[in-house]
Design a protein around this motif. Structure first.
Motif, mmCIF file in Angstrom:
data_model
loop_
_atom_site.group_PDB
_atom_site.id
_atom_site.type_symbol
_atom_site.label_atom_id
_atom_site.label_comp_id
_atom_site.label_asym_id
_atom_site.label_seq_id
_atom_site.Cartn_x
_atom_site.Cartn_y
_atom_site.Cartn_z
ATOM 1 N N GLU A 1 0.851 -1.197 0.000
ATOM 2 C CA GLU A 1 0.000 0.000 0.000
ATOM 3 C C GLU A 1 0.881 1.239 0.000
ATOM 4 N N PRO A 2 0.580 2.199 -0.866
ATOM 5 C CA PRO A 2 1.357 3.436 -0.845
ATOM 6 C C PRO A 2 1.109 4.202 0.456
ATOM 7 N N GLU A 3 2.110 4.939 0.875
ATOM 8 C CA GLU A 3 1.996 5.719 2.099
ATOM 9 C C GLU A 3 1.067 6.903 1.859
ATOM 10 N N SER A 4 0.219 7.178 2.817
ATOM 11 C CA SER A 4 -0.703 8.317 2.718
ATOM 12 C C SER A 4 0.056 9.613 2.903
ATOM 13 N N PRO A 5 -0.370 10.656 2.181
ATOM 14 C CA PRO A 5 0.328 11.959 2.294
ATOM 15 C C PRO A 5 0.130 12.608 3.632
#
Length: 66
Positions: free
Chosen positions: A62-66
């Motif tokens: 999962e990409p890291e949330s901004p």
């Protein structure tokens, strides 16, 4: 010691080669295998990771949330 990446047409990777490709430490790769997050095949004492399993692992991140 070579830092070159393994060839992309390689079917099976050692944990060390997989760590190089993933840019993780070798012990992290062993931890991922032990946790079942990175599938591997075992033959005797050797473990190898299929290229398709490396790709599936990367795709599951999962990409890291901004």
């Amino acid at each position: 010691m070579s830092t070159a990446l393994p060839p992309s047409d390689q079917l099976l990777y050692t944990p060390k080669e997989a760590a190089t490709v993933l840019r993780f430490g070798r012990s992290t790769v062993y931890e991922l295998m032990a946790e079942g997050l990175l599938r591997c095949v075992k033959r005797g004492r050797s473990r190898r990771i299929r290229r398709s399993d490396l790709e599936a692992f990367v795709n599951s991140l999962e990409p890291e949330s901004p």
